[in-house]
Design a protein around this motif. Structure first.
Motif, PDB file in Angstrom:
ATOM      1  N   UNK A   3       0.855  -1.194   0.000  1.00  0.00           N
ATOM      2  CA  UNK A   3       0.000   0.000   0.000  1.00  0.00           C
ATOM      3  C   UNK A   3       0.893   1.246   0.000  1.00  0.00           C
ATOM      4  N   UNK A   4       0.786   2.083  -1.033  1.00  0.00           N
ATOM      5  CA  UNK A   4       1.609   3.291  -1.081  1.00  0.00           C
ATOM      6  C   UNK A   4       1.301   4.246   0.078  1.00  0.00           C
ATOM      7  N   UNK A   5       2.349   4.875   0.576  1.00  0.00           N
ATOM      8  CA  UNK A   5       2.251   5.857   1.653  1.00  0.00           C
ATOM      9  C   UNK A   5       2.950   7.124   1.179  1.00  0.00           C
ATOM     10  N   UNK A   6       2.213   8.232   1.148  1.00  0.00           N
ATOM     11  CA  UNK A   6       2.761   9.501   0.687  1.00  0.00           C
ATOM     12  C   UNK A   6       2.439  10.596   1.697  1.00  0.00           C
ATOM     13  N   UNK A   7       3.141  11.694   1.596  1.00  0.00           N
ATOM     14  CA  UNK A   7       2.805  12.879   2.385  1.00  0.00           C
ATOM     15  C   UNK A   7       2.200  13.905   1.443  1.00  0.00           C
ATOM     16  N   UNK A   8       1.385  14.793   2.006  1.00  0.00           N
ATOM     17  CA  UNK A   8       0.750  15.799   1.168  1.00  0.00           C
ATOM     18  C   UNK A   8       0.363  17.014   1.999  1.00  0.00           C
ATOM     19  N   UNK A   9      -0.006  18.045   1.298  1.00  0.00           N
ATOM     20  CA  UNK A   9      -0.631  19.222   1.882  1.00  0.00           C
ATOM     21  C   UNK A   9      -1.966  19.341   1.156  1.00  0.00           C
ATOM     22  N   UNK A  10      -3.047  18.972   1.831  1.00  0.00           N
ATOM     23  CA  UNK A  10      -4.367  18.936   1.194  1.00  0.00           C
ATOM     24  C   UNK A  10      -4.811  20.305   0.688  1.00  0.00           C
ATOM     25  N   UNK A  60      -1.508  21.088  -6.374  1.00  0.00           N
ATOM     26  CA  UNK A  60      -0.468  20.228  -6.929  1.00  0.00           C
ATOM     27  C   UNK A  60      -0.207  19.015  -6.040  1.00  0.00           C
ATOM     28  N   UNK A  61      -0.132  19.233  -4.756  1.00  0.00           N
ATOM     29  CA  UNK A  61       0.103  18.136  -3.821  1.00  0.00           C
ATOM     30  C   UNK A  61      -1.047  17.132  -3.860  1.00  0.00           C
ATOM     31  N   UNK A  62      -2.270  17.629  -3.874  1.00  0.00           N
ATOM     32  CA  UNK A  62      -3.439  16.744  -3.916  1.00  0.00           C
ATOM     33  C   UNK A  62      -3.516  15.995  -5.239  1.00  0.00           C
TER      34      UNK A  62
END
Length: 194
Positions: A154-161, A165-167
């Motif tokens: 299962x991929x795990x990523x970080x983001x800024x919702x 661009x991040x989303x």
């Protein structure tokens, strides 16, 4: 939806209360998103755990809806699920017909992610985990995987919702994950019935 668009693809964004699901749908939708947010009242304080989400003044009570046109024939529909336990009964309906899901995680409240992961696994729905950056202490990916008991595939990523661009990168990661899952299934040897 354009006259020539004939393929609607559905993605659901789930996660705990205050994880940023509404924010993510708003940040990437090309249309003004449908939101079912209501002002939080004192009555809800006894029901909703507000620790870690101080300053939150509204909450989703049904779902959020947004849309992204991929090309002339394909449209992506985004549904953001409500995070409070009292609204979880809606999730099974939202999962119906979905291509996959994003589990949006607030690492300050990581236990709020368990239900989403459990429901998606029960439904057999492909998903990825995206840790929304609220600032503050960060955790190593291995720590998050261990805390969520997340399967290695299962991929795990970080983001800024808040960031379009991040989303978008989160959604691209989900689509690539789903594409890889289906490619793996197509390559798997078929068993003959005897």
């Amino acid at each position: 939806m354009g006259v020539s668009a004939d393929n609607g693809l559905k993605i659901v964004v789930v996660g705990g209360f205050g994880a940023g699901k509404t924010t993510m749908v708003r940040s990437v939708s090309e249309i003004r998103p449908l939101n079912t947010e209501e002002t939080m009242t004192q009555a809800g304080e006894a029901v909703d755990d507000l620790s870690g989400v101080h300053g939150k003044t509204s909450t989703t009570v049904a779902f959020d809806f947004g849309r992204i046109t991929l090309d002339s024939r394909n449209v992506l529909y985004l549904f953001g699920a409500p995070g409070q336990e009292r609204f979880w009964f809606l999730w099974d309906r939202l999962f119906s017909g979905t291509l996959g899901a994003v589990v949006l995680v607030d690492t300050r409240r990581i236990d709020d992610s368990w239900y989403a992961i459990d429901r998606l696994e029960k439904h057999g729905t492909p998903f990825i985990v995206a840790c929304n950056d609220f600032g503050g202490h960060t955790f190593a990916p291995e720590q998050i995987r261990e805390a969520l008991d997340l399967d290695p595939h299962v991929p795990l990523v970080t983001c800024d919702a808040r960031s379009r661009e991040s989303s978008k990168l989160v959604l691209i990661t989900l689509v690539e994950h789903i594409q890889n899952l289906y490619a793996d299934q197509a390559r798997a040897p078929r068993q003959e019935l005897v």
